[in-house]
Design a protein around this motif. Structure first.
Motif, short mmCIF file in Angstrom:
data_model
loop_
_atom_site.label_atom_id
_atom_site.label_comp_id
_atom_site.label_asym_id
_atom_site.label_seq_id
_atom_site.Cartn_x
_atom_site.Cartn_y
_atom_site.Cartn_z
N TYR A 154 0.83 -1.21 0.00
CA TYR A 154 0.00 0.00 0.00
C TYR A 154 0.87 1.26 0.00
O TYR A 154 0.64 2.19 -0.78
N THR A 155 1.88 1.29 0.86
CA THR A 155 2.79 2.44 0.92
C THR A 155 3.59 2.57 -0.36
O THR A 155 3.76 3.67 -0.90
N LEU A 156 4.10 1.45 -0.85
CA LEU A 156 4.88 1.46 -2.08
C LEU A 156 4.04 1.95 -3.25
O LEU A 156 4.51 2.72 -4.09
N SER A 157 2.80 1.51 -3.30
CA SER A 157 1.91 1.93 -4.37
C SER A 157 1.68 3.43 -4.34
O SER A 157 1.73 4.11 -5.38
N GLY A 158 1.43 3.98 -3.16
CA GLY A 158 1.22 5.42 -3.06
C GLY A 158 2.44 6.21 -3.48
O GLY A 158 2.31 7.31 -4.04
N LEU A 159 3.63 5.68 -3.22
CA LEU A 159 4.85 6.40 -3.57
C LEU A 159 5.20 6.29 -5.05
O LEU A 159 5.79 7.20 -5.63
N LEU A 160 4.85 5.16 -5.69
CA LEU A 160 5.27 4.92 -7.07
C LEU A 160 4.29 5.45 -8.11
O LEU A 160 4.70 5.88 -9.19
N LYS A 161 2.99 5.44 -7.82
CA LYS A 161 2.01 5.81 -8.84
C LYS A 161 2.20 7.25 -9.29
O LYS A 161 2.31 8.17 -8.47
N HIS A 162 2.24 7.43 -10.62
CA HIS A 162 2.41 8.75 -11.23
C HIS A 162 3.67 9.45 -10.73
O HIS A 162 3.71 10.69 -10.60
N ARG A 191 -0.53 -10.55 -3.21
CA ARG A 191 -0.45 -10.78 -4.66
C ARG A 191 -1.44 -9.89 -5.41
O ARG A 191 -1.11 -9.33 -6.47
N ARG A 192 -2.64 -9.74 -4.90
CA ARG A 192 -3.63 -8.90 -5.56
C ARG A 192 -3.14 -7.46 -5.66
O ARG A 192 -3.25 -6.82 -6.71
N LYS A 193 -2.60 -6.96 -4.56
CA LYS A 193 -2.15 -5.56 -4.56
C LYS A 193 -0.96 -5.35 -5.48
O LYS A 193 -0.85 -4.31 -6.13
N VAL A 194 -0.07 -6.32 -5.55
CA VAL A 194 1.09 -6.19 -6.44
C VAL A 194 0.63 -6.20 -7.90
O VAL A 194 1.11 -5.40 -8.71
N ALA A 195 -0.29 -7.08 -8.24
CA ALA A 195 -0.80 -7.13 -9.61
C ALA A 195 -1.50 -5.82 -9.98
O ALA A 195 -1.32 -5.29 -11.08
N PHE A 196 -2.29 -5.28 -9.07
CA PHE A 196 -2.96 -4.00 -9.31
C PHE A 196 -1.95 -2.88 -9.48
O PHE A 196 -2.10 -2.02 -10.34
N LEU A 197 -0.90 -2.88 -8.66
CA LEU A 197 0.14 -1.86 -8.76
C LEU A 197 0.85 -1.93 -10.10
O LEU A 197 1.08 -0.89 -10.76
N LEU A 198 1.20 -3.12 -10.55
CA LEU A 198 1.90 -3.26 -11.83
C LEU A 198 1.03 -2.75 -12.98
O LEU A 198 1.53 -2.07 -13.89
N ASN A 199 -0.25 -3.04 -12.95
CA ASN A 199 -1.13 -2.53 -14.00
C ASN A 199 -1.18 -1.01 -13.98
O ASN A 199 -1.15 -0.36 -15.02
N SER A 200 -1.25 -0.42 -12.78
CA SER A 200 -1.29 1.04 -12.67
C SER A 200 -0.02 1.67 -13.22
O SER A 200 -0.07 2.72 -13.88
N LEU A 201 1.12 1.05 -12.96
CA LEU A 201 2.39 1.60 -13.45
C LEU A 201 2.54 1.41 -14.96
O LEU A 201 3.25 2.18 -15.61
N LEU A 202 1.89 0.40 -15.50
CA LEU A 202 1.99 0.14 -16.94
C LEU A 202 1.13 1.08 -17.77
O LEU A 202 1.43 1.31 -18.95
N ILE A 203 0.07 1.62 -17.21
CA ILE A 203 -0.84 2.45 -17.98
C ILE A 203 -0.10 3.64 -18.57
O ILE A 203 0.47 4.44 -17.84
N PRO A 204 -0.08 3.76 -19.91
CA PRO A 204 0.65 4.87 -20.52
C PRO A 204 -0.13 6.16 -20.42
O PRO A 204 -1.35 6.17 -20.26
N THR A 205 0.59 7.27 -20.47
CA THR A 205 -0.06 8.57 -20.51
C THR A 205 -0.30 8.94 -21.96
O THR A 205 0.44 8.54 -22.86
#
Length: 410
Positions: A154-162, A191-205
């Motif tokens: 959760y913390t890693l996701s908040g720091l990495l997204k965008h 595992r669910r959160k990691v998969a969701f995070l990877l998808n969020s990071l993959l989304i192109p702008t």
């Protein structure tokens, strides 16, 4: 009215110009004022943090203080005040202190994740402390409970997204290897959160549609779009061979038939004709020559996104990690050979996790234009074929994943 004016003058308190102004009253109890008006959020944050870092306090009292602190930083203004109040360092120290209990560290991870979520200013402030290695250390399966590892994601996701700068640092701290291992975590929530995070990071702008908003940052290309995951062997085959076939079509409207919607991108557009290209080029050059200077960037929590739109682009670095760090093969393997989960390790497979992984693979293949070829493509096709057969058809297996059925041209 005249009588009223005379009464007002008679009852007024004329003061000599040399008379000092009235002084504020000093006989008022500040505690009573605080009880009536309430303390400011800044004061509440100071008090809560003081209790949380005091090792002489009872642990339950410290945990309650951290819970109160987390609720306060849910407001973005309070999260931005962490820098002004110099609270990032004490929070990070509380996280990394070896004598902090796991419950204290878990609550601290919760605070940090909430504060940096969708807040570029807070992301930059916390990233200045180089916290990635410390956060990633909480994802070691043998050392932490599943709840703590979940909070670390959760913390890693908040720091990495965008946050392109943080994603770039993931290479230096071997963060992608940690995420790869987390896809095989014994706790399915991790595992669910990691998969969701990877998808969020993959989304192109994607570039903005009009020049009137050119000062705004790019937006994710497929944000808030319907679930589109390949749910049949033919659909995955089309995705895996995308670069070879180059047969992607935009999503068809309900009134027009689509020759192929096996794997589609909502942002796809047909190629313009030569005359259209010439017209567009002329129009663009004219617009450029007459465009007005970009408006000023006002200081706020999202100012960096406006000043440097590339600062939110995480797709390219994530694609590189998937291809060079073995993440893509691990993602496919997490579907085809899932690690058992549950209290006794008796459960295999999870529809929620499978849906998130398929969404990430769809974003990788379609949104990023990358092939899922070789052994990975073969493994994925075979697994989807087995799932379709067991469920009784592509439509039923699509319902299981909460997505819409996709089809390919026969």
């Amino acid at each position: 009215m005249e009588n009223l004016l005379r009464w007002g003058l008679a009852n007024s308190d004329p003061r000599d110009s040399n008379q000092p102004p009235p002084q504020p009253r000093t006989d008022l109890d500040p505690a009573i004022i605080d009880a009536i008006l309430g303390k400011s959020d800044a004061e509440l944050m100071k008090e809560a943090l003081a209790v949380a870092v005091d090792e002489k306090r009872d642990e339950d009292e410290r945990i309650q203080a951290l819970e109160d602190f987390e609720m306060l930083v849910e407001q973005i203004d309070n999260a931005n005040n962490l820098e002004k109040l110099k609270m990032w360092e004490p929070l990070h120290t509380l996280l990394t202190n070896p004598i902090s209990s796991e419950e204290i560290q878990r609550q601290t991870l919760w605070i940090l994740g909430t504060a940096v979520q969708n807040n570029p200013a807070a992301q930059h402030s916390y990233l200045a402390l180089s916290p990635l290695r410390a956060i990633l250390s909480f994802l070691t399966p043998t050392a932490r409970s599943g709840k703590t590892r979940s909070k670390a994601v959760y913390t890693l996701s908040g720091l990495l997204k965008h946050n392109a700068a943080a994603v770039k640092e993931m290479h230096a701290v071997d963060g992608w290897d940690v995420l790869r291992d987390a896809l095989q975590d014994s706790d399915i929530n991790v595992r669910r959160k990691v998969a969701f995070l990877l998808n969020s990071l993959l989304i192109p702008t994607a570039p903005l549609a009009s020049s009137s908003s050119s000062s705004s940052p790019p937006v994710p290309a497929n944000i808030q779009q319907p679930s589109q995951v390949p749910t049949s062997s033919t659909a995955v085959s089309a995705a895996a061979d995308r670069l070879q076939s180059l047969s992607l079509q935009p999503i068809a409207s309900p009134s027009s038939p689509s020759p192929s919607t096996a794997v589609t991108s909502t942002s796809a557009e047909p190629a313009p004709s030569a005359s259209t290209s010439t017209s567009t080029s002329t129009s663009t050059s004219t617009t450029t020559s007459t465009s007005t200077p970009a408006p000023p960037v006002h200081p706020n929590s999202h100012a960096s996104m406006v000043a440097d739109p590339s600062s939110i682009s995480t797709s390219q670095a994530t694609v590189q990690a998937l291809e060079q760090r073995g993440l893509l093969s691990t993602i496919v393997a997490s579907l085809a050979q899932p690690v058992p989960h549950g209290p006794d390790g008796e459960a295999e497979g999870d529809a929620d996790f499978e849906e998130k992984v398929l969404r990430a693979l769809h974003t990788y293949a379609v949104g990023c234009g990358r092939p899922i070829a070789g052994d990975d493509g073969k493994t994925l096709r075979e697994w989807l074929g087995r799932q379709s057969g067991a469920a009784g058809g592509d439509g039923k297996v699509a319902d299981r994943w909460g997505g819409r059925r996709t089809r390919s041209r026969s």
